[in-house]
Design a protein around this motif. Structure first.
Motif, PDB file in Angstrom:
ATOM      1  N   ARG A   1      -3.278   0.757  -0.018  1.00 14.83           N
ATOM      2  CA  ARG A   1      -3.019   0.440   1.392  1.00 14.83           C
ATOM      3  C   ARG A   1      -1.567   0.783   1.738  1.00 14.83           C
TER       4      ARG A   1
ATOM      5  N   ARG B   1      -2.801  -2.560  -4.633  1.00 14.72           N
ATOM      6  CA  ARG B   1      -2.086  -2.675  -3.360  1.00 14.72           C
ATOM      7  C   ARG B   1      -1.681  -1.308  -2.817  1.00 14.72           C
TER       8      ARG B   1
ATOM      9  N   LYS C   1      -0.910  -7.454   0.354  1.00 14.72           N
ATOM     10  CA  LYS C   1       0.521  -7.583   0.652  1.00 14.72           C
ATOM     11  C   LYS C   1       0.839  -8.868   1.421  1.00 14.72           C
TER      12      LYS C   1
ATOM     13  N   TYR D   1       3.190 -12.200  -2.430  1.00 20.33           N
ATOM     14  CA  TYR D   1       2.986 -10.774  -2.706  1.00 20.33           C
ATOM     15  C   TYR D   1       2.581 -10.479  -4.146  1.00 20.33           C
TER      16      TYR D   1
ATOM     17  N   TRP E   1      -2.607 -10.990  -2.727  1.00 14.97           N
ATOM     18  CA  TRP E   1      -1.580 -10.098  -3.261  1.00 14.97           C
ATOM     19  C   TRP E   1      -1.925  -8.628  -2.990  1.00 14.97           C
ATOM     20  N   CYS E   2      -3.199  -8.295  -3.152  1.00 15.60           N
ATOM     21  CA  CYS E   2      -3.576  -6.885  -2.962  1.00 15.60           C
ATOM     22  C   CYS E   2      -3.528  -6.481  -1.489  1.00 15.60           C
TER      23      CYS E   2
END
Length: 371
Positions: free
Chosen positions: A224, A221, A325, A160, A322-323
């Motif tokens: 979203r 992130r 999730k 993450y 990571w972006c």
């Protein structure tokens, strides 16, 4: 003449609290005093505080040390076990860091000394029986659970990138095994971060140690909000929290095979390029940036890059980001396609003049059909 470790340990038996604390500043002594919860000495000057700690530290740690040890993992407890079994002396290895030295100094338990050109960590002789007795009281299953939890947190950060303290606790709640942790979650993490630097931590975020500014990842992130963090098993998290772990998917292996077989790259170099590519994708590298990185590393012709491009695209689409999730773009594309197909199928099954599925009592054509 070479000095054996047994000779060093023999010399360590004469290492006292006065030897350990004698040259420390008042600030350093105060830090030790706070960790050991030595009472009624906060207003003393440096010399008075030194004498008070020499007298009171062993008795204070008889009462307070167990709560400190309950925050630790198996690595640190094993170090204390070894120290008390060897007259308080532990050899400093190549992997030892100054951060570790500072950690033990601030607790007042182990101090770095050089004996005959050999670096060792030494426990003051007055503390050895105290630490030995408290170690006997320690719940080793709880320490093992701390160890698993810290590996899981590092696994969360692997997938993450960055989490708020609250998000760490929310994701932890998915795993019933961690309900048995004796210490508060963030206390375990903060204590670990003082010992090792392979986990980033500030007042807001737990994050990957290589990220200078975790807010950039979080900002991307947050676009979203409807997307939940990828669901991972406890085993997946703990594996990802291990040293040198890399998510080597089938797509990763396809890239390595092409670099090795068709571009004649040695296997370790092919793995290195693929591993660095995987990290870049995870951290938010765009596809064009990834192509530029590979081209810069391998100095390929345009024809060779065109050959490699499909493998890079497959890897890009199948690496957790990571972006996103912890999801891959391929997963999200598949889910979106399946949802669209299901919606179309459902729309075909429900007639225009049928009652709407939402329960309004209206006909489908007068209600949700156009939504």
């Amino acid at each position: 003449m070479s000095v054996s470790l047994e000779q060093v340990r023999s010399a360590a038996t004469a290492f006292t609290l006065r030897d350990a604390l004698g040259d420390l500043s008042k600030d350093a002594l105060t830090t030790i005093r706070k960790h050991a919860s030595v009472k009624n000495v906060s207003k003393l000057n440096r010399e008075q505080l030194l004498e008070a700690l020499i007298e009171l530290l062993p008795a204070s740690y008889e009462k307070e040390l167990l709560s400190l040890l309950n925050l630790m993992d198996e690595e640190r407890i094993a170090l204390l076990d070894f120290a008390v079994a060897k007259n308080g002396a532990v050899a400093v290895t190549d992997e030892w860091t100054e951060q570790m030295t500072q950690y033990w100094l601030e607790l007042g338990l182990l101090f770095k000394q050089n004996i005959a050109d050999r670096d060792v960590m030494i426990m003051p002789v007055e503390l050895i029986p105290v630490v030995q007795e408290v170690l006997k009281q320690l719940d080793r299953k709880a320490i093992a659970l701390n160890t698993s939890y810290l590996a899981s947190v590092k696994g969360m950060i692997y997938y993450y990138g960055a989490l708020t303290h609250e998000q760490v606790e929310q994701i932890t709640s998915r795993y019933p095994m961690f309900e048995q942790l004796k210490a508060p979650l963030m206390h375990i993490i903060i204590n670990y971060r003082h010992y090792r630097a392979d986990l980033g931590l500030n007042e807001t975020f737990v994050h990957h140690y290589a990220i200078p500014d975790p807010t950039l990842i979080v900002k991307e992130r947050n676009k979203r909000e409807d997307l939940d963090f990828a669901s991972l098993t406890a085993l997946q998290l703990q594996e990802a929290g291990g040293a040198q772990f890399v998510f080597r998917s089938h797509a990763h292996q396809l890239l390595v095979d092409m670099l090795h077989k068709q571009f004649q790259l040695p296997k370790f170099e092919a793995n290195l390029v693929a591993d660095q590519s995987e990290f870049g994708i995870r951290a938010g590298l765009q596809l064009q940036d990834l192509l530029e990185y590979v081209n810069r590393e391998l100095k390929l012709s345009e024809e060779a890059m065109n050959m490699l491009l499909p493998r890079l695209i497959i890897m890009y689409n199948n690496t957790p980001q990571w972006c996103l999730k912890g999801h891959t773009s391929a997963e999200l594309t598949l889910e979106s396609t399946e949802a669209e197909q299901a919606e179309k199928s459902f729309g075909r099954q429900l007639g225009r003049n049928d009652l709407c599925y939402c329960g309004s009592g209206k006909k489908y054509k007068k209600c949700c059909m156009n939504n």
